[in-house]
Design an enzyme around this catalytic site. Structure first.
Site, PDB file in Angstrom:
ATOM      1  N   ASP A   1       0.927  -1.225  -0.053  1.00 41.21           N
ATOM      2  CA  ASP A   1      -0.077   0.132   0.034  1.00 41.21           C
ATOM      3  C   ASP A   1       0.815   1.118   0.035  1.00 41.21           C
ATOM      4  O   ASP A   1       0.973   2.209  -0.936  1.00 41.21           O
ATOM      5  CB  ASP A   1      -0.897   0.150   1.254  1.00 41.21           C
ATOM      6  CG  ASP A   1      -1.821  -1.106   1.377  1.00 41.21           C
ATOM      7  OD1 ASP A   1      -2.486  -1.431   0.322  1.00 41.21           O
ATOM      8  OD2 ASP A   1      -1.507  -2.077   2.329  1.00 41.21           O
TER       9      ASP A   1
ATOM     10  N   GLU B   1       1.707  -6.398  -5.443  1.00 39.65           N
ATOM     11  CA  GLU B   1       1.422  -5.685  -6.497  1.00 39.65           C
ATOM     12  C   GLU B   1       2.717  -4.603  -6.915  1.00 39.65           C
ATOM     13  O   GLU B   1       2.943  -4.963  -8.153  1.00 39.65           O
ATOM     14  CB  GLU B   1       0.130  -4.679  -6.402  1.00 39.65           C
ATOM     15  CG  GLU B   1      -0.112  -3.879  -7.501  1.00 39.65           C
ATOM     16  CD  GLU B   1      -1.437  -2.999  -7.428  1.00 39.65           C
ATOM     17  OE1 GLU B   1      -2.203  -3.569  -6.604  1.00 39.65           O
ATOM     18  OE2 GLU B   1      -1.454  -1.836  -7.730  1.00 39.65           O
TER      19      GLU B   1
END
Ligand code: TRH
Length: 398
Positions: free
Chosen positions: A27, A287
């Site tokens: 994040d 990610e």
């Protein structure tokens, strides 16, 4: 910052990016990368609101975990900690991004609704190669009670999505690093690698704790060439400790058969790129490291973030179907690595088939990179969309 006057033609100058760290480093990793790019390449004044400065400090050692506000690499970083205070229009940026649908402070939203013109409000979503994203990318979502509209913005792998994060100078820096064997060797030496380790086949390992690391290490032990596995501290600690016969701490290394495992310190984000560039094969996850591996020009295997009901298997297969660099051997290894399949195959067979395909995978990866370049980079695409929204809302206001 916003003024209450109508501002018809100017491009957006300021941006607030709200980041809630759900877990791990992805994040803040994505938000920090994007914040820097917005500031450095587009001259936007960025305020990064982050609720976990400790996680941020792991990937960016300059972070002072006690500071309410600090300036790092031209970005204003604010500790997002339950600020219930009243925000005014002067606090609101021209662009407001909530990362992964985190709820931004209600007072901030109230202030946004009072701005003229309204800021462009985006919800930046997670990356997936699934097709439904194309229908949802840039969709508007009107606020239920205020005169505000939020838009969804999805990263992705084609031009019906927002593309992938990639800095303008990245390719050039990566190519220069990889072309200069001395620079590469110096980087690896600084991480503690011996000459023998530097000249071996080097694999970086970043995965979630449930990855079948022990099976892989056993396979590499029996390899016919020397191999070095570089694993940042805190990653797959249990399997690594079992292999080493001692706790997995930065600086520790151990060898069995053809394999040396070396535990690295968790390194700053910019150096993580260099690690990917310096290795022959990269195991990445989540990610951000997954995207960085795609720019590293090296074959990689992705450990996808686990989700309920094995939704991540669908996402993994969507990517393997989309990418042009997935040979059958890469698919097979990705499937066993992610627990999609448990074939009665020997790990050695799976690895050998993948290894034999490495030159082909490397070539295909280059083509994949070129294809991804055609979509532009996500930050530039996001700013283009912001400008389109601003122009449209100004027309509506006339
Ligand atoms: O850490 P991740 O697993 O992060 C995320 C989060 O779990 C998030 O909630 C979830 O939504 C997402 O995955 C899918 O993996 P990721 O995304 O690769 O982020 C890791 C970041 O840490 C990336 O920016 C690279 C950085 N990093 C370093 O800076 N130094 C290191 O030594 C390593 C291994 C990584």
């Amino acid at each position: 910052m916003h003024s209450t006057e109508i501002n018809t033609t100017q491009a957006a100058k300021s941006l607030a990016l709200f980041c809630k760290v759900v877990d791990n480093f992805g994040d803040i990793g994505i938000c920090w990368r994007m914040a820097r790019q917005l500031q450095q390449e587009h001259g936007i004044a960025v305020t990064l609101w982050v609720d976990d400065l400790r996680s941020f400090q792991r990937i960016c050692p300059q972070v002072n975990i006690d500071a309410e506000v600090q300036e790092i690499a031209g970005v204003t970083v604010r500790n997002w900690c339950d600020q219930q205070g009243t925000f005014t229009v002067a606090d609101v940026a021209d662009i407001v991004i909530e990362f992964f649908a985190c709820d931004i402070p209600p007072g901030y939203i109230q202030a946004m609704a009072q701005c003229e013109p309204r800021p462009v409000w985006l919800n930046l979503e997670g990356l997936t190669a699934e097709e439904w994203v194309e229908g949802c990318h840039t969709l508007p979502s009107p606020h239920p009670s205020l005169s505000l509209t939020k838009h969804f913005f999805f990263p992705g792998f084609n031009n019906k999505t927002g593309g992938l994060l990639r800095e303008a100078s990245l390719d050039h820096e990566r190519a220069a690093f990889q072309a200069d064997t001395q620079t590469t060797a110096a980087f690896l030496q600084k991480l503690g690698l011996t000459e023998a380790e530097i000249s071996s086949t080097k694999v970086s390992l970043f995965c979630y704790p449930h990855a079948p690391v022990a099976d892989l290490l056993k396979t590499w032990q029996n390899a016919d060439q020397p191999m070095t596995c570089l694993v940042p501290e805190g990653v797959a600690s249990e399997a690594i400790a079992t292999f080493l016969g001692q706790a997995s701490k930065a600086g520790v290394s151990g060898s069995r058969g053809a394999l040396t495992v070396r535990v690295l310190p968790f390194i700053p984000q910019a150096d993580y790129d260099k690690l990917l560039w310096a290795c022959d094969i990269n195991f990445v996850r989540g990610e951000d490291s997954f995207v960085r591996a795609q720019w590293a020009n090296r074959p990689f295997i992705w450990h996808i973030y686990p989700q309920d009901e094995n939704l991540h298997h669908v996402k993994l297969n969507a990517f393997l179907k989309t990418t042009t660099s997935a040979t059958a051997s890469l698919v097979a290894l990705s499937h066993v690595w992610n627990g999609v399949s448990h074939p009665p195959l020997d790990w050695a067979d799976i690895w050998q088939a993948f290894q034999a395909d490495l030159p082909e995978i490397a070539q295909l990866s280059g083509k994949w990179q070129e294809k991804m370049h055609e979509n532009g980079d996500m930050t530039s695409n996001l700013l283009k969309f912001v400008n389109a929204v601003r122009v449209a809302s100004q027309k509506d206001a006339v």
